[in-house]
Design a protein around this motif. Structure first.
Motif, PDB file in Angstrom:
ATOM      1  N   VAL A 188      42.515  45.451  37.128  1.00  0.00           N
ATOM      2  CA  VAL A 188      42.087  46.439  36.135  1.00  0.00           C
ATOM      3  C   VAL A 188      40.560  46.572  36.154  1.00  0.00           C
ATOM      4  O   VAL A 188      40.021  47.679  36.164  1.00  0.00           O
ATOM      5  CB  VAL A 188      42.596  46.063  34.717  1.00  0.00           C
ATOM      6  N   ARG A 189      39.867  45.433  36.167  1.00  0.00           N
ATOM      7  CA  ARG A 189      38.397  45.466  36.171  1.00  0.00           C
ATOM      8  C   ARG A 189      37.835  46.155  37.413  1.00  0.00           C
ATOM      9  O   ARG A 189      36.844  46.857  37.341  1.00  0.00           O
ATOM     10  CB  ARG A 189      37.834  44.055  36.052  1.00  0.00           C
ATOM     11  N   ARG A 244      39.426  48.400  39.019  1.00  0.00           N
ATOM     12  CA  ARG A 244      40.110  49.700  39.117  1.00  0.00           C
ATOM     13  C   ARG A 244      40.860  49.808  40.440  1.00  0.00           C
ATOM     14  O   ARG A 244      40.781  50.801  41.156  1.00  0.00           O
ATOM     15  CB  ARG A 244      39.125  50.843  38.935  1.00  0.00           C
ATOM     16  N   PRO A 246      44.419  49.934  41.773  1.00  0.00           N
ATOM     17  CA  PRO A 246      45.837  50.107  41.403  1.00  0.00           C
ATOM     18  C   PRO A 246      46.778  49.250  42.246  1.00  0.00           C
ATOM     19  O   PRO A 246      47.833  48.840  41.767  1.00  0.00           O
ATOM     20  CB  PRO A 246      46.092  51.595  41.614  1.00  0.00           C
ATOM     21  N   VAL A 267      46.911  45.870  40.546  1.00  0.00           N
ATOM     22  CA  VAL A 267      47.586  45.976  39.248  1.00  0.00           C
ATOM     23  C   VAL A 267      49.094  46.127  39.441  1.00  0.00           C
ATOM     24  O   VAL A 267      49.884  45.390  38.837  1.00  0.00           O
ATOM     25  CB  VAL A 267      47.015  47.156  38.423  1.00  0.00           C
TER      26      VAL A 267
END
Length: 185
Positions: free
Chosen positions: A25-26, A28, A30, A33
Motif C-alpha cells: 500500500v505504501r 502503491r 497493486p 497488495v
C-alpha cells in the motif's frame, strides 16, 4: 512441533503477510497488495481441507502450505526481480503443494498417483502461465501496473520445469511424507 510453536509460526507468517500488504500500500504496488490478500486467503487452505475431507494435517504440513503462500507474497516486494532463484523456489514449492494433494487423493482412491500428479501439475502450470500472460498483457494495454508479471518464453519454460520438479519430488517422497493422508478411511 508443539502446538505453541505452530501458533507462533502461524502468527509470524500472518504478520509477514500483513507487512507485505502495508508495504504494498505504501509503495502503491497493486501486485504486492493483491498477492498479500490472496496469500492470506490461501493460508486458510489447510483448515478448509481438514474440514472438507475429515483429515488431520501434521503441523509441518500446515506450515508448509502457509509458507508457500508467504513466499509468493514476499516475492512481490523485490525477490522475484532481485534473487535469481526465488521464482524457481516458489514454483517448486507451489507445485509440490498441488502435487501432494493430488498424490494423497489418488492413493486414497487406490489409484496410481504418478500420471495424475504429473498431468495436474503440468496442466495447472500451463494454465497459470497463460493467466499470468493475459493479466500482464491486459494491464499493459490499460496502462495499469500488472499484478502478475510475465517475463517471456524462457521464464515460462523454466517455471514449467520447476513445476515439474515439485511434482517429481512428491512422487519420490509422497508415500513417506503423505502416507497418513492417503490411507483409506
Amino acid at each position: 512441533m508443539t502446538a505453541s510453536a505452530e501458533r507462533t509460526a502461524q502468527r509470524g507468517l500472518r504478520y509477514t503477510l500483513l507487512a507485505v500488504f502495508v508495504v504494498g500500500v505504501r509503495r502503491r504496488d497493486p501486485g504486492a497488495v493483491v498477492n498479500a490478500v490472496v496469500a492470506a486467503i490461501g493460508t486458510c487452505l489447510p483448515d478448509l481441507a481438514e474440514r472438507a475431507y475429515d483429515i488431520e494435517l501434521r503441523p509441518w504440513q500446515r506450515l508448509y502450505v502457509r509458507l508457500g503462500m508467504v513466499t509468493h507474497a514476499v516475492g512481490m516486494l523485490g525477490p522475484y526481480d532481485d534473487v535469481w532463484w526465488w521464482d524457481h523456489l516458489t514454483h517448486t514449492h507451489s507445485s509440490s503443494i498441488l502435487a501432494g494433494a493430488v498424490f494423497a487423493l489418488s492413493r486414497h482412491r487406490g489409484r496410481d498417483p504418478g500420471p495424475r500428479v504429473v498431468a495436474v501439475v503440468v496442466c495447472s502450470g500451463v494454465l497459470w502461465e497463460l493467466l499470468e500472460y493475459a493479466v500482464h498483457s491486459a494491464a499493459n494495454r490499460l496502462g495499469l501496473e500488472p499484478v502478475l508479471v510475465s517475463y517471456g518464453p524462457k521464464d515460462t519454460a523454466l517455471d514449467l520445469g520447476f513445476d515439474l520438479v515439485g511434482a517429481l519430488l512428491v512422487l519420490a517422497f509422497g508415500d513417506r511424507v503423505l502416507g497418513d493422508l492417503a490411507a483409506d478411511s
